[in-house]
Design an enzyme around this catalytic site. Structure first.
Site, PDB file in Angstrom:
ATOM      1  N   LYS A   1      10.826  28.126  41.192  1.00  0.00           N
ATOM      2  CA  LYS A   1      10.495  29.011  40.069  1.00  0.00           C
ATOM      3  C   LYS A   1       9.006  28.896  39.817  1.00  0.00           C
ATOM      4  O   LYS A   1       8.408  27.858  40.096  1.00  0.00           O
ATOM      5  CB  LYS A   1      11.250  28.577  38.810  1.00  0.00           C
ATOM      6  CG  LYS A   1      11.456  29.692  37.814  1.00  0.00           C
ATOM      7  CD  LYS A   1      12.715  30.467  38.124  1.00  0.00           C
ATOM      8  CE  LYS A   1      12.868  31.694  37.267  1.00  0.00           C
ATOM      9  NZ  LYS A   1      14.203  32.307  37.443  1.00  0.00           N
TER      10      LYS A   1
ATOM     11  N   ASP B   1      11.125  37.777  36.957  1.00  0.00           N
ATOM     12  CA  ASP B   1      11.879  37.133  35.881  1.00  0.00           C
ATOM     13  C   ASP B   1      11.299  37.757  34.607  1.00  0.00           C
ATOM     14  O   ASP B   1      10.710  38.850  34.686  1.00  0.00           O
ATOM     15  CB  ASP B   1      11.708  35.599  35.927  1.00  0.00           C
ATOM     16  CG  ASP B   1      12.754  34.851  35.099  1.00  0.00           C
ATOM     17  OD1 ASP B   1      13.872  34.653  35.586  1.00  0.00           O
ATOM     18  OD2 ASP B   1      12.461  34.470  33.948  1.00  0.00           O
TER      19      ASP B   1
HETATM   20  N1  GLU Z   1      14.815  35.484  38.144  1.00  0.00           N
HETATM   21  C1  GLU Z   1      16.120  35.759  38.671  1.00  0.00           C
HETATM   22  C2  GLU Z   1      17.028  34.564  38.411  1.00  0.00           C
HETATM   23  O1  GLU Z   1      16.888  33.903  37.415  1.00  0.00           O
HETATM   24  C3  GLU Z   1      16.103  36.247  40.109  1.00  0.00           C
HETATM   25  C4  GLU Z   1      15.445  35.359  41.106  1.00  0.00           C
HETATM   26  C5  GLU Z   1      15.298  35.950  42.500  1.00  0.00           C
HETATM   27  O2  GLU Z   1      15.779  37.066  42.748  1.00  0.00           O
HETATM   28  O3  GLU Z   1      14.723  35.264  43.344  1.00  0.00           O
HETATM   29  O4  GLU Z   1      17.954  34.289  39.137  1.00  0.00           O
END
Ligand code: GLU
Length: 454
Positions: free
Chosen positions: A110, A150
């Site tokens: 992340k 996100d």
């Molecule tokens: N931010 C999204 C999550 O919390 C998607 C992450 C992604 O597609 O890599 O899962």
């Protein structure tokens, strides 16, 4: 260092495992906990750009490359003034386990930037994205680390970030997901988290009612009004449910008769220009035709009535223990999380007690944890990566079908693991324990096989 959000996410996993028979049955898994809780790598960097007034601004950028045993680091980028290492570690840690439940080859990570994009021009947002990618591009790649969106990072930002990566690295590759449909994106990716959440909830309803009930005729309270909330709401409406609320950081809207898909389309276009729900409700004709109630400074939870299903889709810690009790008191039977860690530990305890002490599946409260219920987004990101590798685009029907299959598989895995490893598992299995146990085993096995834990 005090990292409350990370600690909360970690404790949830540990308490599920400690409450299970996994360590009794297989003591070696206990060794994984101290290892998996430390990120493989954290990158912190300076991001600086010129704002529209000609002044220089600076903000802190991050990428937490948490675990790559199951595939390239994968997880979104959050651009929000609350971003700090504790929040990104909680999200990255959660992402490792969530991604393993998709059944696709993805590790967990992340990242983000501590910045408020609200009110900034399109040009300035482009400069911020280019400045952020100037450093991040050194650390990512299609086989190394594949970020996505996100909170605060949507299609527009992914476009600028991808353009920046392509120009700095002279490489057009599937390094980000959530791309535009005309340049490497996957159909259904924008819809995927919201749709997947509804498919998972449908699996919960099927299980509890023996296939007798569905979203048809159900009243659903949703929080948030971003990408996840919008597509969850549209799918609920398509399946015959009534969406009685949405919210943003300033307040909520309540509609007894149901928020319409036209209203959601207006919210979607207005939010790109950072309009608040309060402004949207007073400015758009769809809201003068179909009146809704706007409540400033409130979450929707205690303002809605006769609700069957709750889908928190805003941000972390937005359902308190008291609000959870109010849900149970008014007969909410299904809670599933579109946001990451939407419920506080106190709220989860209320839902879990209302499940384990119920007379039977129909009377229980079923709580679908985020690492299972909202994995549709990252699952379709995985499918986007697969399409990029093949250099082809699948039809929306095919992606939607895969998404449904992945959500139902995940639900069944949660149930099976809870039955196998928890004491109260057979009658009324806990989805939160099931999700934590199933994903922990998958990640741990990959780490043992590769010598990360020995
Ligand atoms: N931010 C999204 C999550 O919390 C998607 C992450 C992604 O597609 O890599 O899962």
């Amino acid at each position: 260092m005090s990292e409350p959000e990370f600690q909360q996410a970690y404790e949830e996993v540990v308490s599920s495992l400690e409450d299970s028979t996994l360590f009794e049955q297989h003591p070696k898994y206990r060794k994984v906990l101290p290892i998996v809780s430390v990120p493989e790598r954290i990158i912190q960097f300076r991001v600086t750009w010129e704002n529209d007034k000609g002044e220089q601004e600076v903000a802190q950028g991050y990428r937490v490359q948490y675990n790559s045993a199951k595939g390239p680091y994968k997880g979104g980028l959050r651009f929000h003034p609350s971003v700090n290492l504790s929040i990104l570690k909680f999200l990255g840690f959660e992402q490792i386990f969530k991604n393993s439940l998709t059944g696709l080859d993805m590790g967990g990570g992340k990242g983000g930037l501590c910045v408020d994009l609200k009110g900034r021009s399109n040009n300035e947002i482009r400069r911020i994205c280019y400045a952020f990618m100037r450093e991040l591009s050194r650390h990512i790649g299609q086989d190394t680390d594949v970020p996505a969106g996100d909170i605060g990072v949507g299609g527009r930002e992914i476009g600028y970030l991808f353009g920046a990566y392509r120009s700095y690295k002279n490489s057009w590759e599937g390094v980000l997901t959530g791309k535009g449909l005309n340049w490497g994106g996957s159909l259904i990716r924008p819809e995927a988290t919201g749709y997947g959440l509804v498919y998972y909830t449908q699996a919960m309803i099927d299980y509890a009612t023996n296939g007798k009930e569905s979203f048809e005729g159900k009243r659903v309270t949703i929080s948030g009004s971003g990408n996840v909330a919008q597509y969850a709401a549209l799918k609920v409406i398509e399946l015959g449910g009534t969406v009685v609320s949405l919210s943003d950081s300033k307040g909520c809207i309540i509609s007894e008769t149901g928020i319409t898909s036209e209203q959601i389309a207006d919210i979607s276009s207005a939010k790109v220009n950072f309009k608040s729900l309060e402004q949207i409700v007073s400015e758009y004709s769809t809201f003068s035709e179909n009146k809704v109630q706007y409540i400033a400074g409130a979450r929707p939870w205690t303002h809605v009535q006769k609700v069957d299903i709750a889908l928190p889709c805003a941000t972390q810690n937005e359902v308190s223990g008291e609000e959870a009790k109010a849900f149970v008191a008014q007969g909410v039977k299904f809670v599933a999380e579109g946001s990451n860690m939407g419920s506080t530990p106190e709220a989860i305890a209320v839902f879990e007690t209302a499940r384990s002490t119920a007379a039977g599946p129909k009377d229980a409260v079923w709580y679908g944890p985020p690492k299972a219920a909202n994995l549709g987004g990252v699952a379709v990101s995985g499918l986007e990566m697969a399409q990029n590798s093949q250099r082809i685009t699948w039809t929306s029907e095919r992606v939607d079908q895969e998404l449904k299959r992945i959500m139902i598989n995940c639900f069944n895995e949660c149930i099976d693991s809870a039955k196998k490893y928890t004491k109260d598992g057979n009658a009324l299995p806990s989805l939160v324990k099931g999700a934590n146990i199933a994903s922990f085993i998958k990640v741990s096995d990959a780490m043992f096989d590769q010598g990360d834990v020995f």
